[in-house]
Design a protein around this motif. Sequence first.
Motif, PDB file in Angstrom:
ATOM      1  N   ARG A  74       0.839  -0.931   0.073  1.00 18.71           N
ATOM      2  CA  ARG A  74       0.132   0.704   0.323  1.00 18.71           C
ATOM      3  C   ARG A  74       0.985   0.945   0.098  1.00 18.71           C
ATOM      4  NH1 ARG A  74      -3.719  -0.023   5.178  1.00 18.71           N
ATOM      5  NH2 ARG A  74      -4.239   2.284   3.543  1.00 18.71           N
ATOM      6  N   TRP A  75       2.659   0.943  -0.291  1.00 19.22           N
ATOM      7  CA  TRP A  75       2.827   2.745   0.378  1.00 19.22           C
ATOM      8  C   TRP A  75       2.846   3.072  -1.270  1.00 19.22           C
ATOM      9  CZ3 TRP A  75       7.975   0.463   3.286  1.00 19.22           C
ATOM     10  CH2 TRP A  75       7.358  -0.398   4.608  1.00 19.22           C
ATOM     11  N   ARG A  76       3.239   4.371  -1.157  1.00 20.38           N
ATOM     12  CA  ARG A  76       3.314   5.442  -2.561  1.00 20.38           C
ATOM     13  C   ARG A  76       4.704   5.310  -3.074  1.00 20.38           C
ATOM     14  NH1 ARG A  76      -1.570   7.462  -0.261  1.00 20.38           N
ATOM     15  NH2 ARG A  76      -0.960   9.000   0.417  1.00 20.38           N
ATOM     16  N   SER A  77       5.436   5.161  -2.167  1.00 18.78           N
ATOM     17  CA  SER A  77       7.019   5.452  -3.112  1.00 18.78           C
ATOM     18  C   SER A  77       7.273   3.918  -3.469  1.00 18.78           C
ATOM     19  CB  SER A  77       7.931   5.860  -1.403  1.00 18.78           C
ATOM     20  OG  SER A  77       8.901   5.819  -1.575  1.00 18.78           O
ATOM     21  N   LEU A  78       7.821   3.178  -4.362  1.00 12.72           N
ATOM     22  CA  LEU A  78       9.330   2.448  -5.039  1.00 12.72           C
ATOM     23  C   LEU A  78      10.215   2.283  -4.245  1.00 12.72           C
ATOM     24  CD1 LEU A  78       9.068   0.218  -7.228  1.00 12.72           C
ATOM     25  CD2 LEU A  78       9.979   1.988  -8.295  1.00 12.72           C
ATOM     26  N   ASP A  79      10.852   3.717  -3.776  1.00 12.05           N
ATOM     27  CA  ASP A  79      12.020   3.723  -3.469  1.00 12.05           C
ATOM     28  C   ASP A  79      12.437   3.239  -2.113  1.00 12.05           C
ATOM     29  OD1 ASP A  79      12.895   4.678  -5.164  1.00 12.05           O
ATOM     30  OD2 ASP A  79      13.704   6.641  -3.962  1.00 12.05           O
TER      31      ASP A  79
ATOM     32  N   LEU B 114      11.095  -9.906  -9.434  1.00  6.82           N
ATOM     33  CA  LEU B 114      10.158  -8.912  -9.296  1.00  6.82           C
ATOM     34  C   LEU B 114       9.805  -8.303 -10.415  1.00  6.82           C
ATOM     35  CD1 LEU B 114       9.889  -8.826  -5.357  1.00  6.82           C
ATOM     36  CD2 LEU B 114       8.460 -10.270  -7.653  1.00  6.82           C
ATOM     37  N   LEU B 115      11.192  -7.298 -10.966  1.00  5.75           N
ATOM     38  CA  LEU B 115      11.525  -6.701 -12.100  1.00  5.75           C
ATOM     39  C   LEU B 115      11.347  -6.850 -13.127  1.00  5.75           C
ATOM     40  CD1 LEU B 115      12.149  -3.347 -12.046  1.00  5.75           C
ATOM     41  CD2 LEU B 115      14.349  -4.214 -12.177  1.00  5.75           C
ATOM     42  N   LEU B 116      12.337  -8.154 -13.398  1.00  7.42           N
ATOM     43  CA  LEU B 116      12.057  -8.858 -14.456  1.00  7.42           C
ATOM     44  C   LEU B 116      10.718  -9.179 -14.753  1.00  7.42           C
ATOM     45  CD1 LEU B 116      15.092 -11.703 -14.895  1.00  7.42           C
ATOM     46  CD2 LEU B 116      13.922  -9.492 -16.769  1.00  7.42           C
ATOM     47  N   GLU B 117       9.750  -9.857 -13.452  1.00  7.13           N
ATOM     48  CA  GLU B 117       8.572 -10.018 -13.811  1.00  7.13           C
ATOM     49  C   GLU B 117       7.497  -9.000 -14.694  1.00  7.13           C
ATOM     50  OE1 GLU B 117       6.643 -11.991 -10.689  1.00  7.13           O
ATOM     51  OE2 GLU B 117       7.690 -13.363 -10.377  1.00  7.13           O
ATOM     52  N   ALA B 118       7.752  -7.536 -13.787  1.00  3.38           N
ATOM     53  CA  ALA B 118       6.896  -6.677 -14.263  1.00  3.38           C
ATOM     54  C   ALA B 118       7.762  -6.032 -15.646  1.00  3.38           C
ATOM     55  CB  ALA B 118       7.129  -5.189 -13.849  1.00  3.38           C
TER      56      ALA B 118
ATOM     57  N   PRO C 184       6.546   4.195 -23.656  1.00  4.04           N
ATOM     58  CA  PRO C 184       7.437   4.383 -22.835  1.00  4.04           C
ATOM     59  C   PRO C 184       7.249   5.090 -21.333  1.00  4.04           C
ATOM     60  CG  PRO C 184       7.687   5.645 -24.877  1.00  4.04           C
ATOM     61  CD  PRO C 184       5.844   5.225 -24.541  1.00  4.04           C
ATOM     62  N   PHE C 185       6.429   5.453 -20.768  1.00  2.00           N
ATOM     63  CA  PHE C 185       6.748   6.430 -19.678  1.00  2.00           C
ATOM     64  C   PHE C 185       6.112   4.335 -18.879  1.00  2.00           C
ATOM     65  CE2 PHE C 185       5.772   9.537 -21.721  1.00  2.00           C
ATOM     66  CZ  PHE C 185       6.783  10.630 -21.427  1.00  2.00           C
ATOM     67  N   LEU C 186       5.621   3.635 -19.233  1.00  3.43           N
ATOM     68  CA  LEU C 186       5.334   2.873 -18.132  1.00  3.43           C
ATOM     69  C   LEU C 186       6.375   1.929 -16.900  1.00  3.43           C
ATOM     70  CD1 LEU C 186       2.895   0.666 -20.338  1.00  3.43           C
ATOM     71  CD2 LEU C 186       2.596   2.138 -18.496  1.00  3.43           C
TER      72      LEU C 186
ATOM     73  N   PRO D  70       9.347   4.887 -13.494  1.00  6.33           N
ATOM     74  CA  PRO D  70       9.301   4.228 -12.072  1.00  6.33           C
ATOM     75  C   PRO D  70      10.700   3.563 -12.022  1.00  6.33           C
ATOM     76  CG  PRO D  70       6.940   4.398 -12.387  1.00  6.33           C
ATOM     77  CD  PRO D  70       7.322   3.980 -13.824  1.00  6.33           C
ATOM     78  N   PHE D  71      10.437   3.089 -12.195  1.00  5.97           N
ATOM     79  CA  PHE D  71      12.324   1.550 -12.008  1.00  5.97           C
ATOM     80  C   PHE D  71      12.824   2.111 -12.540  1.00  5.97           C
ATOM     81  CE2 PHE D  71       7.695  -0.646 -12.963  1.00  5.97           C
ATOM     82  CZ  PHE D  71       7.802  -1.130 -11.198  1.00  5.97           C
ATOM     83  N   GLY D  72      13.317   3.703 -13.455  1.00  3.84           N
ATOM     84  CA  GLY D  72      14.760   3.960 -13.860  1.00  3.84           C
ATOM     85  C   GLY D  72      15.823   3.486 -13.151  1.00  3.84           C
ATOM     86  N   GLU D  73      15.917   3.865 -12.026  1.00  5.59           N
ATOM     87  CA  GLU D  73      17.065   3.648 -11.351  1.00  5.59           C
ATOM     88  C   GLU D  73      17.305   2.488 -10.863  1.00  5.59           C
ATOM     89  OE1 GLU D  73      17.748   6.147  -7.612  1.00  5.59           O
ATOM     90  OE2 GLU D  73      17.520   7.939  -8.492  1.00  5.59           O
ATOM     91  N   LEU D  74      16.448   1.281 -10.992  1.00  5.48           N
ATOM     92  CA  LEU D  74      16.384   0.116 -10.530  1.00  5.48           C
ATOM     93  C   LEU D  74      16.694  -1.267 -11.967  1.00  5.48           C
ATOM     94  CD1 LEU D  74      13.343  -0.266  -7.950  1.00  5.48           C
ATOM     95  CD2 LEU D  74      15.645  -0.996  -7.871  1.00  5.48           C
ATOM     96  N   LEU D  75      16.741  -0.412 -12.822  1.00 10.30           N
ATOM     97  CA  LEU D  75      16.099  -0.557 -14.062  1.00 10.30           C
ATOM     98  C   LEU D  75      18.269  -0.384 -14.672  1.00 10.30           C
ATOM     99  CD1 LEU D  75      13.789   0.199 -16.372  1.00 10.30           C
ATOM    100  CD2 LEU D  75      13.785  -1.824 -15.490  1.00 10.30           C
ATOM    101  N   VAL D  76      18.610   0.474 -14.372  1.00  6.50           N
ATOM    102  CA  VAL D  76      19.960   0.854 -14.115  1.00  6.50           C
ATOM    103  C   VAL D  76      20.911  -0.334 -13.607  1.00  6.50           C
ATOM    104  CG1 VAL D  76      22.078   2.195 -14.156  1.00  6.50           C
ATOM    105  CG2 VAL D  76      19.396   2.968 -15.108  1.00  6.50           C
ATOM    106  N   ALA D  77      20.567  -0.713 -11.893  1.00  4.39           N
ATOM    107  CA  ALA D  77      21.146  -1.383 -10.658  1.00  4.39           C
ATOM    108  C   ALA D  77      20.915  -2.077 -11.728  1.00  4.39           C
ATOM    109  CB  ALA D  77      20.726  -1.035  -9.779  1.00  4.39           C
TER     110      ALA D  77
END
Length: 233
Positions: A72-77, A95-99, A163-165, A168-175
């Motif tokens: 329910r949190w509203r912050s991805l970080d 989980l990131l790969l699933e998304a 492209p915006f979907l 929100p995962f920008g930094e996570l995708l890079v890491a």
Amino acid sequence: MATLAETVADALLDAVVAGRYPAGTALPPEGELAAAHGASRLTVREAVRILRATNVLEVRRGLGTFVTAPERWRSLDLLVRAQHAGEHGSAVPELLLEARRMVEVGAAQLAAVRRTDEHLAQLRAGVEEMRAAAAAGDVDVFVDADIAFHDTVMRATGNVFVPFLLEPFGELLVAARRQTSAVPRIRDNAVAEHARIVDALEAADPDRAREAMESHMSQTQSDLRAHVLGVNP
């Protein structure tokens, strides 16, 4: 420099993530928290307000301040922080790969019928850049080229929202890409998979493009498990 209220909020979040205040339970009274953190009641109140803004905490009138479930949190970080610290922390890359799979497989299918010659040229150049970076062992250039490739596929859908979907995962995708791309064998597999995606898009075959992107996601997951996480595929 963080304010005292932000410092207290971070300490409270640490306690939530560590499980000292599980989801659904109430925080101790304001006075008790103030004494524990060496802060005033006003500071604790502000710290709670900070965590309420991201829905980590909620106030139930007449009952107190309660911890909400991470979903329910509203912050991805903050959500990633909780996932990493929890018992399923090692599952975050998967989980990131699933998304990504849910979004990018469909994007490839749509791009196959909407891509332009310019998109194809960018994608071919991207594969060559990845190939050269893989041979040189340049992880940073490889990661940049990989991310640019997938961004081009998303833009090739012709749908301005797609492209915006994953933004929100920008930094996570890079890491995540840095983690996998540090392994030479994974880089080589990725180059081959990306080349197949380009071939499918060039053929303007949506089913083939979908299958190529699905193959890429499966290969990435297999490589992640075998070469990074050290678990059986």
